[in-house]
Design an enzyme around this catalytic site. Structure first.
Site, PDB file in Angstrom:
ATOM      1  N   THR A  71      -7.749   8.458  -0.105  1.00 27.32           N
ATOM      2  CA  THR A  71      -7.302   7.234   0.543  1.00 27.32           C
ATOM      3  C   THR A  71      -6.317   7.639   1.627  1.00 27.32           C
ATOM      4  O   THR A  71      -5.411   8.441   1.364  1.00 27.32           O
ATOM      5  CB  THR A  71      -6.623   6.282  -0.459  1.00 27.32           C
ATOM      6  OG1 THR A  71      -7.575   5.863  -1.434  1.00 27.32           O
ATOM      7  CG2 THR A  71      -6.046   5.068   0.232  1.00 27.32           C
ATOM      8  N   ASP A 126      -8.536   6.296  -7.993  1.00 30.96           N
ATOM      9  CA  ASP A 126      -9.224   5.014  -8.192  1.00 30.96           C
ATOM     10  C   ASP A 126     -10.729   5.126  -8.045  1.00 30.96           C
ATOM     11  O   ASP A 126     -11.432   4.110  -7.971  1.00 30.96           O
ATOM     12  CB  ASP A 126      -8.685   3.962  -7.218  1.00 30.96           C
ATOM     13  CG  ASP A 126      -8.954   4.311  -5.753  1.00 30.96           C
ATOM     14  OD1 ASP A 126      -9.433   5.433  -5.469  1.00 30.96           O
ATOM     15  OD2 ASP A 126      -8.669   3.457  -4.886  1.00 30.96           O
ATOM     16  N   GLU A 182       0.817  -1.218   0.000  1.00 29.64           N
ATOM     17  CA  GLU A 182       0.000   0.000   0.000  1.00 29.64           C
ATOM     18  C   GLU A 182       0.852   1.270   0.000  1.00 29.64           C
ATOM     19  O   GLU A 182       0.441   2.295  -0.549  1.00 29.64           O
ATOM     20  CB  GLU A 182      -0.918   0.008   1.229  1.00 29.64           C
ATOM     21  CG  GLU A 182      -1.954  -1.100   1.261  1.00 29.64           C
ATOM     22  CD  GLU A 182      -3.131  -0.838   0.341  1.00 29.64           C
ATOM     23  OE1 GLU A 182      -3.502   0.335   0.180  1.00 29.64           O
ATOM     24  OE2 GLU A 182      -3.656  -1.808  -0.230  1.00 29.64           O
TER      25      GLU A 182
END
Length: 257
Positions: A65, A60, A42
Site C-alpha cells: 500500500t 490486508d 490513512e
C-alpha cells in the site's frame, strides 16, 4: 436577455437573486480539507503531501500500500499509476517494475518487487512528475467519481466526502463491500435529497452501510473514521464541511481551524 430587459422597462420588481450554492468538495479549499481528513485516517497525519513517499505492506491481503491514497500492488491501481508515470517519463526508477506489478495484480505477492521496490518508490516520490501522477490518478479513480455521484444524489460537501472516503477504502468493484454496494444498501433505507429525501437521514443510512462494510474485513474493522469523524460532523449539522473541524481517528485528535 431580451425578456429580462423588457421586464425591467415595464417596471416590474426584479426577483431576489437565489443564494449561491455552498462550495462542493471540488472547491480547492474543501478539497484540501478532504485530503487532510483522509490522511488522518490513512496515515495518522494531516500532512497529506508527505505521503507521496509512503509505502508498506499493512497485511490486508492487498500487497504493498503506497502513496497519497493507498495505491495497492494487489488491486490494479498501483499498476495504473506506475504505467501513467512511465508514459509521462519513460525510463523512470519505477518503470522496470511494470512486469512484476502486472504479475502480482490480484494477489498479495511481492514477487519481483522485493527487495528494492519500496526504496525506489521513495526515490520516485521526490520527482514532481510522480507526485502529479499520484494526484491525477487519485482524482480520476477516486475523487472525481465520488464527488460526481454525490452531486447527482444532491449531497453537499460532507456527503460528497463520505462517498470519497468510502471509495478510497473499499474501491468500486462488484463485491458486496464496494462503494456502489454500500450506496445501494443505504438506498434501501433512505432516499437522498435528489430523490426527495432528507440529507441527514440519508447520510446516516449511508454511514450505517459503510460501517457494516468495514466490519466485514478485519483490517478495516476499526470504524472510528466514521464514528468519531464523519458522524461527528453530521450530528453537528455541518453538511457543508465548514471549519473549524475537530475529530478523532483511532483515538488521535485532529483539528482544522
Amino acid at each position: 436577455m431580451g425578456a429580462a430587459t423588457c421586464a425591467g422597462l415595464l417596471g416590474s420588481v426584479p426577483a431576489a437573486a437565489a443564494p449561491a450554492a455552498a462550495p462542493g468538495l471540488d472547491d480547492p479549499a474543501k478539497k484540501e480539507i478532504a485530503m487532510k481528513l483522509v490522511s488522518s485516517a490513512e496515515n495518522s497525519s494531516l500532512d497529506w503531501k508527505a505521503q507521496y513517499r509512503y509505502i508498506e505492506d499493512i497485511g490486508d491481503g492487498r500487497g504493498y500500500t503506497a502513496g497519497i491514497i493507498g495505491f495497492c500492488s494487489g488491486t490494479g491501481d498501483m499498476l495504473d499509476l506506475v504505467q501513467l508515470y512511465a508514459d509521462r517519463k519513460p525510463g523512470n526508477v519505477l518503470a522496470k517494475y511494470l512486469p512484476a506489478l502486472r504479475r502480482v495484480d490480484g494477489t498479495d505477492s511481492h514477487d519481483g518487487l522485493d527487495p528494492n521496490f519500496p526504496g525506489d518508490w521513495r526515490k520516485a516520490a521526490q520527482d514532481t512528475a510522480f507526485q502529479q501522477a499520484q494526484n491525477d490518478e487519485r482524482d480520476r479513480v477516486y475523487f472525481n467519481p465520488a464527488v460526481r455521484q454525490g452531486k447527482t444524489d444532491g449531497l453537499r460537501a460532507l456527503g460528497q466526502f463520505a462517498y470519497y472516503d468510502a471509495v478510497v477504502m473499499h474501491g468500486d468493484g462488484g463485491d458486496a463491500t464496494s462503494f456502489s454496494s454500500i450506496r445501494r444498501r443505504a438506498l434501501r433505507q433512505a432516499k437522498p435529497p435528489a430523490q426527495g429525501g432528507n440529507e441527514t437521514t440519508y447520510l446516516n443510512a449511508f454511514l450505517d452501510a459503510r460501517v457494516w462494510a468495514m466490519k466485514q474485513e478485519e483490517a478495516h474493522s476499526d470504524t472510528s473514521r466514521v464514528d468519531t469523524a464523519q458522524r461527528v460532523f453530521l450530528r453537528q449539522g455541518n453538511l457543508d464541511l465548514n471549519p473549524p473541524l475537530d475529530w478523532k481517528v483511532y483515538g488521535d485528535s485532529y483539528h482544522i481551524g
